[in-house]
Design a protein around this motif. Structure first.
Motif, PDB file in Angstrom:
ATOM      1  N   ASN A  85       5.493  73.058  13.176  1.00 36.26           N
ATOM      2  CA  ASN A  85       4.972  71.743  14.044  1.00 36.26           C
ATOM      3  C   ASN A  85       6.631  71.445  14.748  1.00 36.26           C
ATOM      4  OD1 ASN A  85       5.081  69.097  14.982  1.00 36.26           O
ATOM      5  ND2 ASN A  85       3.805  68.464  13.250  1.00 36.26           N
ATOM      6  N   GLN A  86       6.614  70.951  15.847  1.00 30.08           N
ATOM      7  CA  GLN A  86       7.680  70.687  16.662  1.00 30.08           C
ATOM      8  C   GLN A  86       8.590  69.367  16.283  1.00 30.08           C
ATOM      9  OE1 GLN A  86       5.933  72.581  20.529  1.00 30.08           O
ATOM     10  NE2 GLN A  86       7.986  72.323  20.855  1.00 30.08           N
ATOM     11  N   LYS A  87       8.098  68.838  15.329  1.00 30.41           N
ATOM     12  CA  LYS A  87       8.730  67.660  14.552  1.00 30.41           C
ATOM     13  C   LYS A  87       9.331  68.176  13.306  1.00 30.41           C
ATOM     14  CE  LYS A  87       8.572  62.816  13.992  1.00 30.41           C
ATOM     15  NZ  LYS A  87       9.332  62.905  12.620  1.00 30.41           N
ATOM     16  N   GLY A  88      10.512  67.374  13.041  1.00 34.99           N
ATOM     17  CA  GLY A  88      11.064  67.941  11.730  1.00 34.99           C
ATOM     18  C   GLY A  88      10.573  66.802  10.555  1.00 34.99           C
ATOM     19  N   GLY A  89      10.683  67.087   9.312  1.00 39.90           N
ATOM     20  CA  GLY A  89      10.436  66.208   8.479  1.00 39.90           C
ATOM     21  C   GLY A  89       9.252  65.800   8.113  1.00 39.90           C
ATOM     22  N   VAL A  90       8.256  66.767   8.467  1.00 44.42           N
ATOM     23  CA  VAL A  90       6.621  66.645   8.196  1.00 44.42           C
ATOM     24  C   VAL A  90       6.051  67.138   7.029  1.00 44.42           C
ATOM     25  CG1 VAL A  90       6.301  65.925  10.650  1.00 44.42           C
ATOM     26  CG2 VAL A  90       6.192  68.410   9.744  1.00 44.42           C
ATOM     27  N   ASN A  95       8.689  77.463   9.546  1.00 47.33           N
ATOM     28  CA  ASN A  95       8.908  77.689  11.090  1.00 47.33           C
ATOM     29  C   ASN A  95      10.319  76.365  11.559  1.00 47.33           C
ATOM     30  OD1 ASN A  95       7.895  79.693  13.134  1.00 47.33           O
ATOM     31  ND2 ASN A  95       6.139  79.122  11.447  1.00 47.33           N
ATOM     32  N   THR A  96      10.934  76.887  12.489  1.00 50.65           N
ATOM     33  CA  THR A  96      11.908  75.913  13.173  1.00 50.65           C
ATOM     34  C   THR A  96      10.926  74.883  13.611  1.00 50.65           C
ATOM     35  OG1 THR A  96      13.635  75.754  14.912  1.00 50.65           O
ATOM     36  CG2 THR A  96      12.218  77.475  15.082  1.00 50.65           C
ATOM     37  N   PRO A  97      11.369  73.865  14.088  1.00 55.24           N
ATOM     38  CA  PRO A  97      10.731  72.745  14.721  1.00 55.24           C
ATOM     39  C   PRO A  97      10.738  72.966  16.301  1.00 55.24           C
ATOM     40  CG  PRO A  97      12.714  71.666  13.596  1.00 55.24           C
ATOM     41  CD  PRO A  97      12.550  73.015  13.314  1.00 55.24           C
ATOM     42  N   SER A  98      11.784  73.510  16.873  1.00 57.46           N
ATOM     43  CA  SER A  98      12.167  74.013  18.390  1.00 57.46           C
ATOM     44  C   SER A  98      11.084  75.335  18.809  1.00 57.46           C
ATOM     45  CB  SER A  98      13.377  74.227  18.782  1.00 57.46           C
ATOM     46  OG  SER A  98      13.799  75.312  17.858  1.00 57.46           O
ATOM     47  N   LEU A  99      10.809  75.151  20.062  1.00 55.59           N
ATOM     48  CA  LEU A  99      10.100  76.302  20.731  1.00 55.59           C
ATOM     49  C   LEU A  99      11.033  77.319  21.179  1.00 55.59           C
ATOM     50  CD1 LEU A  99       7.448  77.641  22.075  1.00 55.59           C
ATOM     51  CD2 LEU A  99       8.046  76.037  23.846  1.00 55.59           C
ATOM     52  N   GLY A 100      10.803  78.168  20.795  1.00 54.18           N
ATOM     53  CA  GLY A 100      11.698  79.705  21.368  1.00 54.18           C
ATOM     54  C   GLY A 100      11.200  80.964  20.602  1.00 54.18           C
ATOM     55  N   VAL A 101      12.032  81.682  20.350  1.00 52.48           N
ATOM     56  CA  VAL A 101      11.682  83.150  20.133  1.00 52.48           C
ATOM     57  C   VAL A 101      11.244  82.950  18.668  1.00 52.48           C
ATOM     58  CG1 VAL A 101      14.068  83.957  19.320  1.00 52.48           C
ATOM     59  CG2 VAL A 101      12.352  85.508  20.222  1.00 52.48           C
ATOM     60  N   LEU A 102      11.628  82.390  17.737  1.00 51.04           N
ATOM     61  CA  LEU A 102      11.402  82.222  16.286  1.00 51.04           C
ATOM     62  C   LEU A 102      10.028  81.903  16.186  1.00 51.04           C
ATOM     63  CD1 LEU A 102      14.530  81.159  14.751  1.00 51.04           C
ATOM     64  CD2 LEU A 102      13.548  83.532  14.549  1.00 51.04           C
ATOM     65  N   MET A 103       9.541  80.628  16.859  1.00 53.59           N
ATOM     66  CA  MET A 103       8.143  80.317  17.022  1.00 53.59           C
ATOM     67  C   MET A 103       7.216  81.031  17.418  1.00 53.59           C
ATOM     68  SD  MET A 103       6.570  76.389  17.611  1.00 53.59           S
ATOM     69  CE  MET A 103       7.588  75.660  16.479  1.00 53.59           C
ATOM     70  N   VAL A 104       7.525  81.617  18.742  1.00 51.75           N
ATOM     71  CA  VAL A 104       6.976  82.614  19.329  1.00 51.75           C
ATOM     72  C   VAL A 104       6.483  83.846  18.543  1.00 51.75           C
ATOM     73  CG1 VAL A 104       6.675  84.537  21.122  1.00 51.75           C
ATOM     74  CG2 VAL A 104       7.451  82.245  21.673  1.00 51.75           C
ATOM     75  N   ILE A 108      -1.157  76.729  10.146  1.00 55.25           N
ATOM     76  CA  ILE A 108      -1.300  75.113   9.657  1.00 55.25           C
ATOM     77  C   ILE A 108      -0.371  74.256  10.158  1.00 55.25           C
ATOM     78  CG2 ILE A 108      -0.886  74.018   7.312  1.00 55.25           C
ATOM     79  CD1 ILE A 108      -1.570  76.832   5.997  1.00 55.25           C
ATOM     80  N   VAL A 109      -0.914  73.191  10.611  1.00 56.34           N
ATOM     81  CA  VAL A 109       0.398  72.007  11.312  1.00 56.34           C
ATOM     82  C   VAL A 109       0.290  70.911  10.532  1.00 56.34           C
ATOM     83  CG1 VAL A 109       0.668  70.950  13.288  1.00 56.34           C
ATOM     84  CG2 VAL A 109      -0.394  73.004  13.511  1.00 56.34           C
ATOM     85  N   PRO A 110       1.185  70.723   9.628  1.00 55.96           N
ATOM     86  CA  PRO A 110       1.583  69.471   8.726  1.00 55.96           C
ATOM     87  C   PRO A 110       1.965  68.321   9.770  1.00 55.96           C
ATOM     88  CG  PRO A 110       2.889  71.331   8.005  1.00 55.96           C
ATOM     89  CD  PRO A 110       2.587  71.628   9.428  1.00 55.96           C
ATOM     90  N   VAL A 111       1.307  67.228   9.513  1.00 59.25           N
ATOM     91  CA  VAL A 111       1.681  66.064  10.478  1.00 59.25           C
ATOM     92  C   VAL A 111       1.841  64.846   9.532  1.00 59.25           C
ATOM     93  CG1 VAL A 111       0.961  64.444  12.215  1.00 59.25           C
ATOM     94  CG2 VAL A 111       0.444  66.996  12.284  1.00 59.25           C
ATOM     95  N   LEU A 166       2.741  66.230  17.256  1.00 55.14           N
ATOM     96  CA  LEU A 166       1.600  67.170  17.201  1.00 55.14           C
ATOM     97  C   LEU A 166       0.993  67.268  18.575  1.00 55.14           C
ATOM     98  CD1 LEU A 166      -0.793  68.270  15.516  1.00 55.14           C
ATOM     99  CD2 LEU A 166      -2.011  66.015  15.640  1.00 55.14           C
ATOM    100  N   GLU A 167       1.007  66.591  19.454  1.00 51.41           N
ATOM    101  CA  GLU A 167       0.711  66.878  20.776  1.00 51.41           C
ATOM    102  C   GLU A 167       1.566  67.860  21.453  1.00 51.41           C
ATOM    103  OE1 GLU A 167       0.316  63.561  23.384  1.00 51.41           O
ATOM    104  OE2 GLU A 167      -0.743  62.181  21.789  1.00 51.41           O
ATOM    105  N   ARG A 168       2.652  67.749  21.213  1.00 51.18           N
ATOM    106  CA  ARG A 168       3.687  69.027  21.749  1.00 51.18           C
ATOM    107  C   ARG A 168       3.360  70.122  20.992  1.00 51.18           C
ATOM    108  NH1 ARG A 168       7.416  64.559  21.437  1.00 51.18           N
ATOM    109  NH2 ARG A 168       8.164  65.384  19.511  1.00 51.18           N
ATOM    110  N   MET A 169       3.004  70.428  19.860  1.00 54.01           N
ATOM    111  CA  MET A 169       2.840  71.400  19.112  1.00 54.01           C
ATOM    112  C   MET A 169       1.783  71.982  19.638  1.00 54.01           C
ATOM    113  SD  MET A 169       3.831  73.602  16.747  1.00 54.01           S
ATOM    114  CE  MET A 169       2.946  75.013  16.989  1.00 54.01           C
ATOM    115  N   LEU A 170       0.443  71.213  19.809  1.00 53.67           N
ATOM    116  CA  LEU A 170      -0.667  71.971  20.180  1.00 53.67           C
ATOM    117  C   LEU A 170      -0.670  72.415  21.758  1.00 53.67           C
ATOM    118  CD1 LEU A 170      -3.345  69.511  18.673  1.00 53.67           C
ATOM    119  CD2 LEU A 170      -2.402  71.732  17.810  1.00 53.67           C
TER     120      LEU A 170
END
Length: 262
Positions: free
Chosen positions: A8-13, A130-139, A149-152, A162-166
């Motif tokens: 998820n691109q938000k931390g703490g979820v 995963n890291t919460p930021s978009l980059g080479v690791l999430m890719v 699995i997207v915890p929200v 969640l919108e950003r992640m999707l």
């Protein structure tokens, strides 16, 4: 081998808690499980008593060979967690430098896929944290995964994450021309608060076909488990949080996860 990414691109979820708890439950069932930490913060690594600031070798080593993965290297990096059947490929804080160092290097989005190919016969399940930021690791994680699995967290600000992640998932899937199924998992649910109840209802309206039919409740025993370096189900197999994750695992393995189907 079945490969699940938790992102998820938000931390703490609850990403790391989800990885550790599901991994521990799978290991209890007799599966050989590998947890992979792809977050420079190293929360998963720290959970098992390792210091991401001091590790001499970590998943970072896989990215140091110009897009190739030397034969045998992934196996050398796998570490014992102290939990039978559960292994770890740890992270170091050096992962934070990847974006800067890897600019222009071809094949960097497939490093984890290539590493796991070498471990294919050694593990039954792999869970990627995963890291919460978009980059080479999430890719890398999304390229390697068979299911996402997207915890929200059930609070309104988390819905934007969640919108950003999707949206990120849609972009990556389009570029790779490969569909990736995903399950949205409501976490940190507290039925006593209007914020949690309202957010869950909003999730059900917005994502009826992709939302898990239950939710993960707030459970302080998860924090206790992380402080002790234990898998939650080892610490307390009957806590409400562990029971919820056990139900999630059953639904994931049986393919009955959608709220809309119930």
């Amino acid at each position: 081998m079945r490969i699940w990414a938790v992102a998820n691109q938000k931390g703490g979820v609850g990403k790391t808690t989800t990885v550790v708890t599901l991994g521990g439950l799978l290991a209890e069932q007799g599966h050989r499980v590998l947890l992979v930490d792809l977050d420079p913060h190293g929360s998963l690594t720290s959970w098992f008593g390792l210091d991401p600031d001091r590790l001499a070798h970590s998943v970072f080593d896989l990215f140091q060979h110009q897009g190739k993965v030397p034969e045998g290297l992934p196996a050398q990096l796998v570490t014992d967690t102290g939990c039978e059947g559960l292994s770890l490929l740890p992270a170091s804080t050096a992962l934070a430098t990847l974006e800067r160092k890897m600019v222009g290097v071809e094949g960097m989005g497939l490093i984890i896929s290539r590493a796991l190919a070498q471990l294919w016969d050694d593990f039954d399940y792999v869970l990627l944290d995963n890291t919460p930021s978009l980059g080479v690791l999430m890719v890398n994680a999304l390229a390697a995964a068979q299911h996402l699995i997207v915890p929200v967290q059930t609070e309104f600000l988390a819905l934007k994450g969640l919108e950003r992640m999707l949206h990120t998932l849609e972009m990556i899937v389009r570029s790779q021309k490969n569909q990736l199924a995903y399950t949205i998992v409501p976490t940190l649910y507290d039925k006593r608060t209007q914020a949690s109840v309202g957010s869950l209802n909003q999730l059900r309206k917005m994502y009826p076909n992709d939302l898990w039919r239950f939710m993960i409740p707030v459970d302080t025993r998860f924090r206790d488990a992380s402080q002790m370096g234990r898998v939650p189900s080892q610490l307390d197999p009957d806590t409400q949080g562990v029971r919820a994750y056990r139900r999630l695992l059953q639904d994931l393995t049986e393919g009955t996860v959608s709220w809309a189907d119930n």
